[in-house]
Write an enzyme that holds these catalytic residues in place. Structure first.
Site, short mmCIF file in Angstrom:
data_model
loop_
_atom_site.label_atom_id
_atom_site.label_comp_id
_atom_site.label_asym_id
_atom_site.label_seq_id
_atom_site.Cartn_x
_atom_site.Cartn_y
_atom_site.Cartn_z
N CYS A 2 0.83 -1.20 0.00
CA CYS A 2 0.00 0.00 0.00
C CYS A 2 0.87 1.26 0.00
O CYS A 2 2.00 1.25 0.49
CB CYS A 2 -0.87 0.02 1.25
SG CYS A 2 -1.87 -1.44 1.39
N LYS A 592 6.64 -4.01 -4.63
CA LYS A 592 8.07 -3.72 -4.56
C LYS A 592 8.60 -3.83 -3.14
O LYS A 592 9.69 -4.32 -2.91
CB LYS A 592 8.31 -2.30 -5.11
CG LYS A 592 9.78 -1.89 -5.13
CD LYS A 592 10.53 -2.66 -6.18
CE LYS A 592 12.02 -2.34 -6.22
NZ LYS A 592 12.75 -3.42 -6.93
C1 F6R Z 1 12.45 -10.12 -6.94
C2 F6R Z 1 12.21 -9.19 -5.87
C3 F6R Z 1 11.86 -9.72 -4.51
C4 F6R Z 1 12.66 -8.97 -3.45
C5 F6R Z 1 12.22 -9.39 -2.05
C6 F6R Z 1 13.04 -8.70 -0.98
O1 F6R Z 1 12.74 -9.46 -8.14
O2 F6R Z 1 12.30 -8.00 -6.04
O3 F6R Z 1 12.08 -11.08 -4.44
O4 F6R Z 1 14.01 -9.25 -3.66
O5 F6R Z 1 10.87 -9.06 -1.87
O6 F6R Z 1 12.97 -7.32 -1.08
P1 F6R Z 1 14.05 -6.39 -0.44
O7 F6R Z 1 15.34 -6.62 -1.16
O8 F6R Z 1 13.53 -5.00 -0.64
O9 F6R Z 1 14.15 -6.77 1.01
#
Ligand code: F6R
Length: 597
Positions: A2, A592
């Protein structure tokens, strides 16, 4: 996840400003959106399912408001429906709320409300909040504080009250929220990326804080309603870098930025000694190292564990954050926990960090977003210097993680073995390598992917990690099912799936493992599988008899190859995704920044 926007201004284009900022949060992933404009004691609410363009298409609120809140919802509690889309109003229409996070005790609170004959319209956890606010006595601030005290879980709120004109009430616990002010405007957002254009500095709400934001003043309170001081943070190039430039998609731009990321890391680590605190005193008692992350960051941890174990002789293991906390991990003051996260907000990783802190482990974090929760809660922060990553698929941040893990492994080697290797010089060897993928070959390969019924990625050691990451990239944005596994594991079960409709990518960057990989290729060929070898090794023609096509990437020293072998696969996923007519920036069902457990 969100996204929240809150705005107070003097112009009459409040609606446009709010929508433009809401669009900057699109990258976080969402499946519906809503806005509330506040004017003359009334809330004008509009909601829509799907993309923000659906919200603007039918937006016909003919009022001249100076204040409003908005939200992008990524469904967790309750289906994707207008009733569940934020903002949510209280039963007496006095309060309007947008929320990021999860109210874990919402079922108990719903029961309490039902006992008072207050019926809710949707299924979300959030809807209890405006209704609870309406039931509290005292001043507005007291009502907010009393409500927050009833909530378990995590939240970032932006709240309006109909009796308090042009005021945003913000609150935060375990979910990020930021607010910025200039001479005649206030903007609140879940991500400082919104402040890049117009603001010089912003405030990050500390844990357990309420903020009362008016055009001329921003005041912060703790949950005992004592006023507190919060230091402002300067807006940097990081927040300003979120544009597509000449690219159609952020994913394409971000893959092409990988060489710049390498240069940034070299420059940044060359001017500041981020490894300063990782000295002999810090390292000498450590008897085991645990690297923790999720998804792509977990794959980076797998690679990092291989780099560090090889250089230090210490027991080094990588862990998926969502599993780690429940595995009764052995952590004490002699454990080094290394957390890895692009966003620095991933709830699973953050909770592991808190656990490691409680158990007195030593902590290092590799994080891209400098103002994130993980970055702020880590004593030793190794920045990834990748710049803002907007596409939901992580690409350049993954390469950055590998570059930094590689330098960290060399630094630890220096300290523990009393050596004096120039860490940055070692990484600089990559600056001579051409990272660019051959787009024509990738185009052809993507056609083969689309024609194949089954896709496999295999490799050994570091190349197995690349096989896992290559598979994840393909799944995420093309929705094609595929399997990644160690080359040697194929014959222990999965080989039964291989037939003449199968495409197998074999990744091979280590000379000493090449013959094993080629033996696996023979096993695949005997079952009719189609084989694409991805390598940068010199291989004689006769050894390639079972391979249908070889994709060569640029030569470099063997110890560097695993940091760049993923690039053609990142681009292959994007190309295939575009051919299928999907957006590589916004895959379905994904967000993301995953700020819920
Ligand atoms: C894959 C992707 C996710 C993130 C995961 C961890 O392309 O983006 O698998 O790597 O959700 O996210 P962070 O790195 O932000 O902790």
């Amino acid at each position: 996840m969100c996204g929240i926007i809150g705005y107070i201004g003097t112009n009459e284009n409040t609606e446009e400003i709010i929508i433009n900022n809401l669009k900057k949060l699109e990258y976080r992933g969402y499946d519906s959106s809503g806005i509330c404009l506040f004017d003359n004691d009334k809330f004008y609410i509009h909601k829509s399912l799907g993309e923000i363009k659906n919200l603007t298409k039918n937006l016909n609120i003919k009022i001249k408001s100076h204040c409003g809140i908005a939200h992008t919802r990524w469904a967790t509690h309750g289906s994707v429906s207008l009733n569940n889309t934020h903002p949510h109003l209280s039963f007496d229409k006095a309060w309007c709320v947008v929320h990021n996070g999860i109210i874990e005790n919402h079922l108990d609170l719903k029961k309490e409300l039902l006992e008072k004959n207050i019926k809710l319209n949707g299924e979300t956890d959030t809807e209890v909040v405006p209704n609870l606010l309406s039931l509290q006595s005292g001043t507005i601030l007291e009502a907010i504080n009393k409500t927050l005290k009833k909530l378990e879980g995590s939240f970032a709120f932006c709240i309006l009250n109909k009796n308090e004109k042009d005021t945003l009430f913000l609150a935060r616990k375990n979910s990020p929220l930021y607010v910025a002010k200039n001479s005649d405007e206030v903007l609140a957002s879940s991500d400082p990326v919104c402040f890049g254009e117009k603001y010089e500095e912003y405030f990050s709400l500390p844990e357990n804080t309420i903020c009362v934001a008016k055009k001329d003043k921003i005041t912060f309170y703790d949950f005992d309603l004592k006023q507190i001081k919060v230091k402002a943070t300067k807006v940097t190039v990081f927040e300003k870098s979120a544009t597509k430039g000449e690219y159609n998609y952020f994913a394409e731009k971000e893959i092409d930025e990988i060489p710049h990321v390498l240069n940034n890391i070299i420059k940044s680590y060359g001017s500041i000694n981020y490894f300063d605190k990782i000295d002999y005193k810090f390292l000498h008692n450590i008897n085991n190292i645990k690297l923790i992350g999720c998804g792509t960051a977990y794959h980076a941890c797998l690679m990092g564990a291989k780099y560090i174990q090889e250089k230090t002789d210490l027991e080094c293991s990588a862990h998926i954050a969502s599993e780690f906390r429940y595995s009764k991990p052995h952590i004490d003051k002699n454990t080094l926990c290394i957390f890895c996260s692009q966003s620095g907000e991933t709830a699973d990783t953050l909770l592991c960090l808190k656990l490691a802190k409680q158990k007195k482990a030593k902590i290092i974090s590799l994080v891209n977003v400098p103002y994130s929760s993980i970055a702020r809660q880590s004593n030793i922060l190794l920045p990834l210097c990748a710049g803002m990553e907007i596409a939901v698929i992580s690409t350049k941040a993954y390469n950055a993680m590998l570059f930094v893990f590689y330098m960290l492994s060399l630094h630890m080697y220096n300290i523990l073995k009393h050596k004096n290797i120039d860490v940055i010089k070692k990484l600089k060897r990559l600056q001579k390598v051409n990272f660019f993928y051959n787009i024509n070959y990738i185009d052809d390969i993507s056609n083969v992917v689309l024609k194949s019924e089954k896709i496999f990625f295999i490799g050994k050691g570091e190349d197995y990690v690349s096989a896992m990451e290559a598979g994840l990239k393909l799944k995420e944005i093309t929705y094609i099912n595929c399997v990644s596994l160690p080359s040697g594991e194929l014959k222990h079960g999965t080989l039964s799936l291989v037939d003449n409709k199968s495409l197998v990518f074999v990744i091979a960057t280590k000379k000493e493992l090449l013959s094993k990989n080629l033996a696996s290729a023979s096993e695949i060929k005997s079952r009719g599988g189609n084989i694409i070898l991805v390598t940068n090794l010199d291989i004689n023609e006769t050894s390639l008899k079972d391979v249908d096509f070889v994709y060569y990437f640029d030569k470099c020293c063997e110890d560097l190859a695993s940091m760049i072998s993923i690039i053609p696969f990142q681009m292959l996923a994007v190309k295939t995704c575009l051919k299928l007519g999907y957006s590589p920036d916004k895959p379905r069902n994904l967000a993301k920044s995953v700020t819920v457990e």
